[in-house]
Scaffold this motif. Structure first.
Motif, PDB file in Angstrom:
ATOM      1  N   TYR A  21       0.912  -1.387   0.013  1.00 47.53           N
ATOM      2  CA  TYR A  21      -0.066  -0.053  -0.021  1.00 47.53           C
ATOM      3  C   TYR A  21       0.917   1.325  -0.176  1.00 47.53           C
ATOM      4  N   GLY A  22       0.587   2.203  -0.847  1.00 49.58           N
ATOM      5  CA  GLY A  22       1.236   3.316  -1.072  1.00 49.58           C
ATOM      6  C   GLY A  22       2.836   3.453  -1.562  1.00 49.58           C
ATOM      7  N   LYS A  23       3.256   2.027  -2.159  1.00 52.87           N
ATOM      8  CA  LYS A  23       4.725   2.020  -2.274  1.00 52.87           C
ATOM      9  C   LYS A  23       4.894   2.368  -3.916  1.00 52.87           C
ATOM     10  N   ASP A  24       5.926   2.734  -4.342  1.00 52.81           N
ATOM     11  CA  ASP A  24       6.375   3.043  -5.570  1.00 52.81           C
ATOM     12  C   ASP A  24       6.613   1.713  -6.356  1.00 52.81           C
ATOM     13  N   ILE A  25       6.720   1.521  -7.629  1.00 49.72           N
ATOM     14  CA  ILE A  25       7.213   0.510  -8.248  1.00 49.72           C
ATOM     15  C   ILE A  25       8.210   1.124  -9.315  1.00 49.72           C
ATOM     16  N   LEU A  26       9.429   1.145  -9.234  1.00 50.70           N
ATOM     17  CA  LEU A  26      10.500   1.844  -9.794  1.00 50.70           C
ATOM     18  C   LEU A  26      11.455   0.816 -10.607  1.00 50.70           C
ATOM     19  N   THR A  27      11.960  -0.180  -9.880  1.00 56.61           N
ATOM     20  CA  THR A  27      12.821  -1.182 -10.492  1.00 56.61           C
ATOM     21  C   THR A  27      12.558  -2.286 -10.132  1.00 56.61           C
ATOM     22  N   VAL A  28      13.112  -3.164 -10.659  1.00 58.04           N
ATOM     23  CA  VAL A  28      12.616  -4.809 -10.392  1.00 58.04           C
ATOM     24  C   VAL A  28      13.650  -5.040  -9.282  1.00 58.04           C
ATOM     25  N   LYS A  29      14.701  -4.366  -8.919  1.00 57.94           N
ATOM     26  CA  LYS A  29      15.516  -4.471  -8.060  1.00 57.94           C
ATOM     27  C   LYS A  29      14.908  -4.637  -6.534  1.00 57.94           C
ATOM     28  N   GLN A  30      13.607  -4.023  -6.383  1.00 57.96           N
ATOM     29  CA  GLN A  30      12.695  -3.957  -5.066  1.00 57.96           C
ATOM     30  C   GLN A  30      12.027  -5.361  -4.837  1.00 57.96           C
ATOM     31  N   PHE A  31      12.005  -6.224  -5.749  1.00 55.59           N
ATOM     32  CA  PHE A  31      11.197  -7.260  -5.585  1.00 55.59           C
ATOM     33  C   PHE A  31      12.287  -8.579  -5.014  1.00 55.59           C
ATOM     34  N   SER A  32      11.646  -9.015  -4.044  1.00 56.67           N
ATOM     35  CA  SER A  32      12.194 -10.396  -3.357  1.00 56.67           C
ATOM     36  C   SER A  32      11.515 -11.783  -4.089  1.00 56.67           C
ATOM     37  N   ARG A  33      11.826 -12.667  -4.023  1.00 57.81           N
ATOM     38  CA  ARG A  33      11.185 -13.962  -4.711  1.00 57.81           C
ATOM     39  C   ARG A  33       9.892 -14.136  -4.041  1.00 57.81           C
ATOM     40  N   ALA A  34       9.612 -13.803  -2.682  1.00 59.71           N
ATOM     41  CA  ALA A  34       8.432 -13.911  -2.187  1.00 59.71           C
ATOM     42  C   ALA A  34       7.360 -12.990  -2.794  1.00 59.71           C
ATOM     43  N   ASP A  35       7.891 -11.504  -2.996  1.00 58.97           N
ATOM     44  CA  ASP A  35       6.953 -10.621  -3.654  1.00 58.97           C
ATOM     45  C   ASP A  35       6.571 -11.140  -4.937  1.00 58.97           C
ATOM     46  N   LEU A  36       7.476 -11.812  -5.653  1.00 58.52           N
ATOM     47  CA  LEU A  36       7.052 -12.232  -6.954  1.00 58.52           C
ATOM     48  C   LEU A  36       6.131 -13.176  -7.188  1.00 58.52           C
ATOM     49  N   ASP A  37       6.109 -14.161  -6.092  1.00 57.77           N
ATOM     50  CA  ASP A  37       5.150 -15.232  -5.931  1.00 57.77           C
ATOM     51  C   ASP A  37       3.844 -14.515  -5.666  1.00 57.77           C
ATOM     52  N   TYR A  38       3.793 -13.619  -4.746  1.00 59.16           N
ATOM     53  CA  TYR A  38       2.578 -12.888  -4.327  1.00 59.16           C
ATOM     54  C   TYR A  38       1.874 -12.028  -5.514  1.00 59.16           C
ATOM     55  N   ALA A 132      12.186   7.598 -10.656  1.00 59.68           N
ATOM     56  CA  ALA A 132      12.699   7.888  -9.233  1.00 59.68           C
ATOM     57  C   ALA A 132      12.485   9.257  -8.857  1.00 59.68           C
ATOM     58  N   LEU A 133      12.923  10.200  -9.816  1.00 59.90           N
ATOM     59  CA  LEU A 133      12.879  11.647  -9.554  1.00 59.90           C
ATOM     60  C   LEU A 133      11.419  11.919  -9.293  1.00 59.90           C
ATOM     61  N   ALA A 134      10.440  11.527 -10.193  1.00 58.77           N
ATOM     62  CA  ALA A 134       9.110  11.826  -9.832  1.00 58.77           C
ATOM     63  C   ALA A 134       8.498  11.327  -8.485  1.00 58.77           C
ATOM     64  N   GLU A 151      14.906   1.247 -17.299  1.00 53.87           N
ATOM     65  CA  GLU A 151      14.410  -0.083 -16.758  1.00 53.87           C
ATOM     66  C   GLU A 151      12.704   0.164 -17.028  1.00 53.87           C
ATOM     67  N   HIS A 152      12.149  -1.260 -17.284  1.00 51.81           N
ATOM     68  CA  HIS A 152      10.572  -1.226 -17.573  1.00 51.81           C
ATOM     69  C   HIS A 152      10.157  -2.380 -16.745  1.00 51.81           C
TER      70      HIS A 152
END
Ligand code: ASP
Ligand code: CP
Length: 326
Positions: A21-38, A132-134, A151-152
Motif C-alpha cells: 500500500y502506497g509504495k512506488d514501483i520503480l525497478t525490479v531490484k525492489q522485488f524479493s522472490r516472495a514478492d514475485l510469488d505474491y 525515481a525523480l518523480a 528499466e521497464h
C-alpha cells in the motif's frame, strides 16, 4: 521504499496486511522472490476474475493518472483498461505536448499537480531515473512504465508471469535474449528479475554495438547466474526454452545510418525456428518491426500476443496492491 499517503480510514491491521500500500514501483531490484510469488498469485486471480466476470469494483472511486512522455500502445492502454476493469477512473495524458509540459513545466511540478487529483501515477519518460525523480516529488505512488534506456519493471513482471503461465515453471530455464540489448530497457529489467529463480541460464545474442550493458551483466554475475554473449543464434537456439526477441530501438540512435546497418541483423522466421525445441516459447515485448516474420505468428510457440494479454492481469494486480486492496 517509503509509503505514501497512508489511508487514515484503513484500519491498522489492514495496512499491515497490505504491504504494498502506497509504495512506488520503480525497478525490479525492489522485488524479493516472495514478492514475485505474491504478485503472480494476485495476477492469476485477476485473470480468473476477468475471464469470469470481466469487470469488478475493487478500485471503485480511485483515480489513475496515466502520464506518457513517450509513445505507447500496450503499457498505456493496459494500465487504462486495468484501472477500468477494477472499477476505477483514469486521467490519460499521452500527448504531453497538449499539457503544461509544453509550457516548460518540470516533471516534479507535473507529478505534484497530478498527486492532487489522482491516487496513483503511471509514468513513461525518455530519461533514465525519471520515475525515481518523480517519486521523490509525488505524494502518490509512482509506477515506472519505462524510463529511457533504464528499466521497464512492469514489463519484466508480465514477461515472467507469461513464462510461468505458459511453461508452468520459472526454474531451470535457458533464456536467450536477442536483438537490441543495449538500448532495450525491457531486457535490462528482465535479466535482473530472472536472477531470482534457480537454474536460470542466460544467453545474449546481439550485434556487437548493441550488447548487454556491463552494469546489468555485473549485477547478474553477482547473483551467480551463468550468462554468455553471442554474435549468432544458431548454436544456442536448440537449447533455448524462452527466446526473448527485441526491436532495435531506432529512437535511441544518434546516427540513423548506424541503425540501418543493424536493424535487420536477426529475423526470426518459421525456417529459423525449425532448429528450436517443440516445447519452448518466443516472447517479444512489442511493438514488432521486422524481427519476427508474420508467418510465424500462428506457431503455438509464438506467445507474444498472449504475453501482452497477461500484461493486463499483472497491471491489475499492481494497481490493487499499491492502492491497498491486495
Ligand atoms: N514497448 C517496449 C518499451 O517501451 C519495447 C519497445 O518499444 O521496443 O520498452
Ligand atoms: N511493451 C510495451 O511497453 O509496449 P508499448 O511501448 O506499446 O507500451
Amino acid at each position: 521504499m517509503p509509503t505514501k499517503s497512508k489511508n487514515p480510514f484503513l484500519p491498522f491491521g489492514d495496512q499491515q496486511r497490505a504491504p504494498w500500500y502506497g509504495k512506488d514501483i520503480l525497478t525490479v531490484k525492489q522485488f524479493s522472490r516472495a514478492d514475485l510469488d505474491y504478485i503472480f498469485g494476485v495476477a492469476h486471480e485477476m485473470r480468473i476474475m476477468v475471464e469470469r466476470v470481466g469487470t469488478f469494483d475493487l478500485l471503485k472511486g480511485k483515480i489513475l493518472a496515466n502520464l506518457f512522455y513517450e509513445p505507447s500502445t500496450r503499457t498505456s492502454s493496459s494500465f487504462n483498461a486495468a484501472m477500468q476493469r477494477l472499477g476505477g477512473a483514469v486521467i490519460p495524458i499521452s500527448e504531453v505536448k497538449y499539457s503544461s509540459v509544453a509550457k516548460g513545466e518540470s516533471l516534479p511540478d507535473t507529478v505534484r499537480t497530478l498527486s492532487c487529483y489522482a491516487d496513483v501515477i503511471v509514468l513513461r519518460h525518455p530519461e533514465v531515473g525519471a520515475a525515481a525523480l518523480a517519486a521523490k516529488y509525488a505524494g502518490k505512488p509512482v509506477i515506472n512504465a519505462g524510463d529511457g534506456v533504464g528499466e521497464h519493471p512492469t514489463q519484466a513482471l508480465l514477461d515472467t508471469f507469461t513464462i510461468r503461465e505458459e511453461l508452468g515453471r520459472l526454474e531451470n530455464l535457458t533464456v536467450t535474449m536477442l536483438g537490441d540489448l543495449k538500448y532495450g530497457r525491457t531486457v535490462h529489467s528482465l535479466a535482473r528479475l530472472l536472477t531470482q529463480f534457480n537454474g536460470i541460464k542466460l544467453h545474449y545474442v546481439s550485434p556487437d554495438i548493441l550488447r548487454m550493458p556491463r552494469d546489468v551483466m555485473d549485477e547478474v554475475a553477482e547473483k551467480g547466474i551463468p550468462q554468455t554473449d553471442h554474435a549468432a543464434l544458431d548454436k544456442i537456439l536448440p537449447e533455448t526454452d524462452v527466446l526473448y526477441v527485441t526491436r532495435v530501438q531506432k529512437e535511441r540512435f544518434d546516427d540513423v545510418a548506424v541503425y540501418e546497418k543493424v536493424k535487420d541483423a536477426f529475423i526470426i522466421s518459421p525456417e529459423v525456428m525449425k532448429a528450436a525445441k517443440k516445447e519452448m516459447i518466443v516472447l517479444h515485448p512489442l511493438p514488432r518491426v521486422n524481427e519476427i516474420t508474420m508467418d510465424f505468428d500462428a506457431d503455438p510457440r509464438a506467445a507474444y500476443f498472449r504475453q501482452m494479454e497477461y500484461g493486463l492481469y499483472v497491471r491489475m494486480a499492481l494497481l490493487a496492491m499499491v492502492l491497498g486492496k491486495a
